[in-house]
Enzyme design. Structure first.
Site, mmCIF file in Angstrom:
data_model
loop_
_atom_site.group_PDB
_atom_site.id
_atom_site.type_symbol
_atom_site.label_atom_id
_atom_site.label_comp_id
_atom_site.label_asym_id
_atom_site.label_seq_id
_atom_site.Cartn_x
_atom_site.Cartn_y
_atom_site.Cartn_z
ATOM 1 C CB CYS A 81 115.282 91.639 22.800
ATOM 2 S SG CYS A 81 116.562 92.739 23.782
ATOM 3 C CE LYS A 105 121.885 106.757 28.005
ATOM 4 N NZ LYS A 105 121.890 105.414 27.406
ATOM 5 C CB ALA A 140 96.613 86.665 18.976
ATOM 6 C CG ASN A 157 115.227 87.145 23.609
ATOM 7 O OD1 ASN A 157 114.542 86.907 24.727
ATOM 8 N ND2 ASN A 157 116.036 88.217 23.468
ATOM 9 C CG ASP A 159 126.412 105.300 28.461
ATOM 10 O OD1 ASP A 159 125.601 104.346 28.530
ATOM 11 O OD2 ASP A 159 126.667 106.036 27.550
ATOM 12 C CB VAL A 204 120.783 95.463 29.742
ATOM 13 C CG1 VAL A 204 121.530 94.430 30.351
ATOM 14 C CG2 VAL A 204 119.776 94.929 28.854
ATOM 15 C CE LYS A 237 107.634 95.194 27.810
ATOM 16 N NZ LYS A 237 108.141 93.917 28.034
ATOM 17 C CB THR A 248 121.750 89.756 23.273
ATOM 18 O OG1 THR A 248 120.867 89.996 24.550
ATOM 19 C CG2 THR A 248 121.197 88.569 22.546
HETATM 20 C C1 UDX Z 1 120.979 95.642 25.990
HETATM 21 C C2 UDX Z 1 122.051 94.716 25.539
HETATM 22 O O1 UDX Z 1 123.163 95.009 25.981
HETATM 23 C C3 UDX Z 1 121.968 93.996 24.286
HETATM 24 O O2 UDX Z 1 122.931 93.174 24.070
HETATM 25 C C4 UDX Z 1 120.451 93.685 24.172
HETATM 26 O O3 UDX Z 1 120.343 92.993 22.798
HETATM 27 C C5 UDX Z 1 119.598 94.850 24.324
HETATM 28 O O4 UDX Z 1 119.769 95.053 25.630
HETATM 29 P P1 UDX Z 1 120.317 97.986 25.865
HETATM 30 O O5 UDX Z 1 120.716 98.274 27.440
HETATM 31 O O6 UDX Z 1 119.021 98.293 25.503
HETATM 32 O O7 UDX Z 1 120.843 96.595 25.346
HETATM 33 O O8 UDX Z 1 120.951 99.123 24.879
HETATM 34 P P2 UDX Z 1 121.004 100.588 25.138
HETATM 35 O O9 UDX Z 1 120.030 101.063 25.618
HETATM 36 O O10 UDX Z 1 121.396 101.008 23.668
HETATM 37 O O11 UDX Z 1 122.404 100.907 25.804
HETATM 38 C C6 UDX Z 1 123.773 100.716 25.664
HETATM 39 C C7 UDX Z 1 124.316 101.845 26.435
HETATM 40 O O12 UDX Z 1 125.746 101.664 26.341
HETATM 41 C C8 UDX Z 1 124.222 103.194 25.941
HETATM 42 O O13 UDX Z 1 123.858 104.053 26.803
HETATM 43 C C9 UDX Z 1 125.547 103.798 25.335
HETATM 44 O O14 UDX Z 1 126.004 105.092 25.285
HETATM 45 C C10 UDX Z 1 126.713 102.770 25.901
HETATM 46 N N1 UDX Z 1 127.840 102.477 25.171
HETATM 47 C C11 UDX Z 1 127.859 101.989 23.943
HETATM 48 C C12 UDX Z 1 128.881 102.671 26.125
HETATM 49 O O15 UDX Z 1 128.973 103.081 27.425
HETATM 50 N N2 UDX Z 1 130.047 102.565 25.404
HETATM 51 C C13 UDX Z 1 130.173 101.934 24.216
HETATM 52 O O16 UDX Z 1 131.357 101.640 23.725
HETATM 53 C C14 UDX Z 1 129.043 101.920 23.500
HETATM 54 C C1 UDX Z 2 112.025 90.364 25.606
HETATM 55 C C2 UDX Z 2 112.368 89.019 26.437
HETATM 56 O O1 UDX Z 2 111.185 89.019 27.093
HETATM 57 C C3 UDX Z 2 113.344 89.601 27.650
HETATM 58 O O2 UDX Z 2 113.542 88.300 28.024
HETATM 59 C C4 UDX Z 2 114.595 89.626 27.069
HETATM 60 O O3 UDX Z 2 115.689 90.028 28.123
HETATM 61 C C5 UDX Z 2 114.799 91.109 26.126
HETATM 62 O O4 UDX Z 2 113.397 90.965 24.993
HETATM 63 P P1 UDX Z 2 111.073 93.098 25.890
HETATM 64 O O5 UDX Z 2 111.606 93.097 24.277
HETATM 65 O O6 UDX Z 2 111.200 93.723 26.980
HETATM 66 O O7 UDX Z 2 111.632 91.596 26.465
HETATM 67 O O8 UDX Z 2 109.586 92.766 25.790
HETATM 68 P P2 UDX Z 2 108.339 91.235 25.668
HETATM 69 O O9 UDX Z 2 107.860 91.275 26.810
HETATM 70 O O10 UDX Z 2 109.336 89.993 25.489
HETATM 71 O O11 UDX Z 2 107.501 91.858 24.461
HETATM 72 C C6 UDX Z 2 108.209 91.791 23.195
HETATM 73 C C7 UDX Z 2 107.286 91.882 22.135
HETATM 74 O O12 UDX Z 2 106.266 90.876 22.060
HETATM 75 C C8 UDX Z 2 106.396 93.240 22.404
HETATM 76 O O13 UDX Z 2 106.109 93.767 21.204
HETATM 77 C C9 UDX Z 2 104.980 92.610 22.722
HETATM 78 O O14 UDX Z 2 104.010 93.467 22.662
HETATM 79 C C10 UDX Z 2 105.066 91.252 21.806
HETATM 80 N N1 UDX Z 2 103.965 90.364 22.664
HETATM 81 C C11 UDX Z 2 104.522 89.913 23.539
HETATM 82 C C12 UDX Z 2 103.075 89.887 22.068
HETATM 83 O O15 UDX Z 2 102.653 90.324 20.804
HETATM 84 N N2 UDX Z 2 102.368 88.850 22.407
HETATM 85 C C13 UDX Z 2 102.412 88.289 23.725
HETATM 86 O O16 UDX Z 2 101.765 87.415 24.377
HETATM 87 C C14 UDX Z 2 103.788 88.622 24.257
#
Ligand code: UDX
Ligand code: UDX
Length: 463
Positions: free
Chosen positions: A277, A53, A269, A225, A48, A29, A337, A135
């Site tokens: 998420c 990284k 399906a 979600n 970060d 994100v 996915k 989130t």
């Molecule tokens: C995001 C959202 O932020 C999360 O709330 C949502 O539910 C899922 O998507 P995501 O970007 O997927 O999370 O998380 P992740 O890939 O784990 O990245 C978080 C980053 O924050 C990591 O690179 C971690 O090293 C960094 N981090 C964590 C910091 O820089 N400081 C901290 O204190 C903790």
């Molecule tokens: C999700 C939300 O879509 C996004 O808006 C939010 O910010 C983060 O969480 P993501 O986790 O990247 O995104 O994937 P998504 O495309 O939502 O798929 C989630 C899961 O549902 C996958 O395992 C996918 O295979 C499954 N899926 C999706 C199904 O089984 N059927 C579908 O029709 C669509």
């Protein structure tokens, strides 16, 4: 080479207000958000805690597979640092995008978000906006506000600050497009000043902005979600019914999806939803409900259906092959996915664990997720292969767990010639049953009963 992205941005280049933004947390994100804001002209510093990284990002190497992102990172001048203090001082808007992993009781673990608020409170040197993009459960904005106020008090300063909830809706695999061509932007604020600043931040992006209060914005993210998860569990439940009663789930999905009130998307399906998420957020919302005496019976059913769905292919394998001990099962697709290397909550993890427990041998292949998968899967009875055909060679069954495009383009004749037993369990209904069966395979999909496909409606699809 990834496919170039053609993005629609607002054509108002003269009026771009360049803003200074710090993004804390450079995961899926944070990195996508920072890069997209840089792309539309803002000055970005990405922070970060992970030094490796950051060092890689400085060289233009990104830690994840996300189509188009590496090119965009290299193209834009983004500062990467581990120094949160420096970044906060530099920025007028500080965006928290740290992870909110699942806590012990399935609630969202806010430890990192709280740390970011504390760091902000310790180092802000003038009036700034604190934006929560992670989130986070309803009430987190208030918690962050208190933390910052406490830190300001300790320092005996009163710069004033704004709290904003601005949840992210991007999907992995299409993260850039989802950010720059968002369906909507949700902004929860307490003041007009914060609204004005946030509007400026997004002025290049052509998307409706919904301004609301902070709590509502926080709830919108979980509701979105959870609704998507509900759609998936609904169609999976219907698929189970089709298998028993007769009927084809693909056409059922088309037949209901053409109704604009229902919509075509998220009606595939399969073997259940995974990822970082949907599973986590449904659980966290159910957990949060307890605090307010909300039982969420619908969401509990959504979860239960999803758990059962993850075991479905394993049961089908047993039905078709009997005892699995000593059998060779080929697996195509490991990521949760397609178009991502992310293995978090991937249904493949559940299926592989079950297969290993039976004494079956596994050959597995994924175009992008193999390295991540190796870290999460126990190494016995499994071999990771280099091509789909190598994977299928000598197999008693082929199981498709992720609908990568390259699997749909398989040369069926060659596939048939390398497999020991021409059985395909298609966990994503990726392949056309009729074509595959004509090529001599037994095809077992989801919600597609074994009987000969009956005269299904040949729909004239209007755009
Ligand atoms: C995001 C959202 O932020 C999360 O709330 C949502 O539910 C899922 O998507 P995501 O970007 O997927 O999370 O998380 P992740 O890939 O784990 O990245 C978080 C980053 O924050 C990591 O690179 C971690 O090293 C960094 N981090 C964590 C910091 O820089 N400081 C901290 O204190 C903790
Ligand atoms: C999700 C939300 O879509 C996004 O808006 C939010 O910010 C983060 O969480 P993501 O986790 O990247 O995104 O994937 P998504 O495309 O939502 O798929 C989630 C899961 O549902 C996958 O395992 C996918 O295979 C499954 N899926 C999706 C199904 O089984 N059927 C579908 O029709 C669509």
């Amino acid at each position: 080479m990834s496919t170039p992205l053609f993005l629609k941005l607002k054509n108002n280049s003269d009026s771009v207000n360049i803003m200074k933004i710090a993004i804390i947390g450079t995961g899926y994100v944070g990195l996508t958000t920072g890069t997209c804001f840089a792309e539309i002209g803002h000055e970005i510093i990405c922070v970060d805690v992970n030094e490796e990284k950051i060092e890689n990002l400085k060289k233009g190497i990104i830690p994840i597979y996300e189509p188009g992102l590496e090119e965009m990172v290299r193209k834009n001048k983004i500062n990467f640092t581990t120094d949160a203090k420096k970044a906060i001082k530099f920025a007028e808007i500080v965006i928290s995008a740290v992870g909110t992993p699942m806590g012990k009781n399935h609630d969202a673990d806010l430890q990192f978000v709280k740390e970011v608020a504390e760091t902000f409170g310790k180092h802000a040197n003038n009036q700034k906006v604190f934006v929560n993009k992670s989130t986070v459960p309803v009430g987190t904005g208030k918690i962050c506000k208190k933390i910052i106020e406490t830190e300001f008090k300790k320092r005996n300063v009163d710069f004033g600050f704004e709290i904003v909830s601005n949840p992210e809706f991007l999907r992995e695999g299409t993260a850039i497009k989802d950010t720059l061509e968002a369906d909507r932007i949700v902004i929860g604020t307490e003041t007009n000043n914060a609204r004005k600043i946030m509007k400026k931040l997004y002025e290049k992006i052509e998307a409706p902005i919904l301004f609301t209060d902070i709590k509502t914005a926080e709830i919108i993210k979980y509701a979105a979600n959870s609704f998507l998860a509900t759609k998936i569990s609904f169609i999976n439940e219907m698929a189970g019914f089709c298998e028993k009663a007769g009927g084809n789930i693909k056409d059922v999905a088309k037949g209901i999806g053409l109704d604009k009130r229902i919509g075509k998307k998220f009606l595939n399906a399969g073997i259940g939803y995974g990822g970082s998420c949907l599973p986590k957020d449904v659980k966290a919302l159910i957990q949060k409900g307890q605090e307010f005496d909300c039982d969420f019976p619908l969401l509990k059913a959504v979860e239960e259906i999803n758990e059962n769905q993850k075991n479905l292919l394993f049961k089908k394998l047993q039905k078709h092959l009997g005892a699995l001990e000593g059998k060779l099962i080929a697996i195509w697709g490991l990521s949760f996915k397609p178009k991502t290397d992310d293995m978090r909550e991937a249904p493949s993890l559940t299926i592989i664990k079950k297969l290993q427990a039976t004494g079956a041998y596994i050959h597995a292949y994924d175009p992008k997720a193999t390295e991540n998968a190796k870290k999460m899967i126990e190494s016995f009875n499994i071999e990771f292969c280099k091509t789909p055909l190598d994977t299928a060679s000598g197999a008693n069954a082929l199981v498709i767990l992720t609908e990568w495009d390259e699997f749909a383009q398989t040369d069926l004749k060659r596939l048939h010639s390398v497999m020991k037993n021409p059985l395909i369990l298609d966990g994503r209904n990726l392949l056309n049953k009729e074509i595959v069966e004509k090529a001599g395979f037994k095809h077992v999909g989801i919600g597609q009963p074994d009987q000969k496909p009956h005269e299904t409606a040949k729909l004239l699809e209007h755009a």
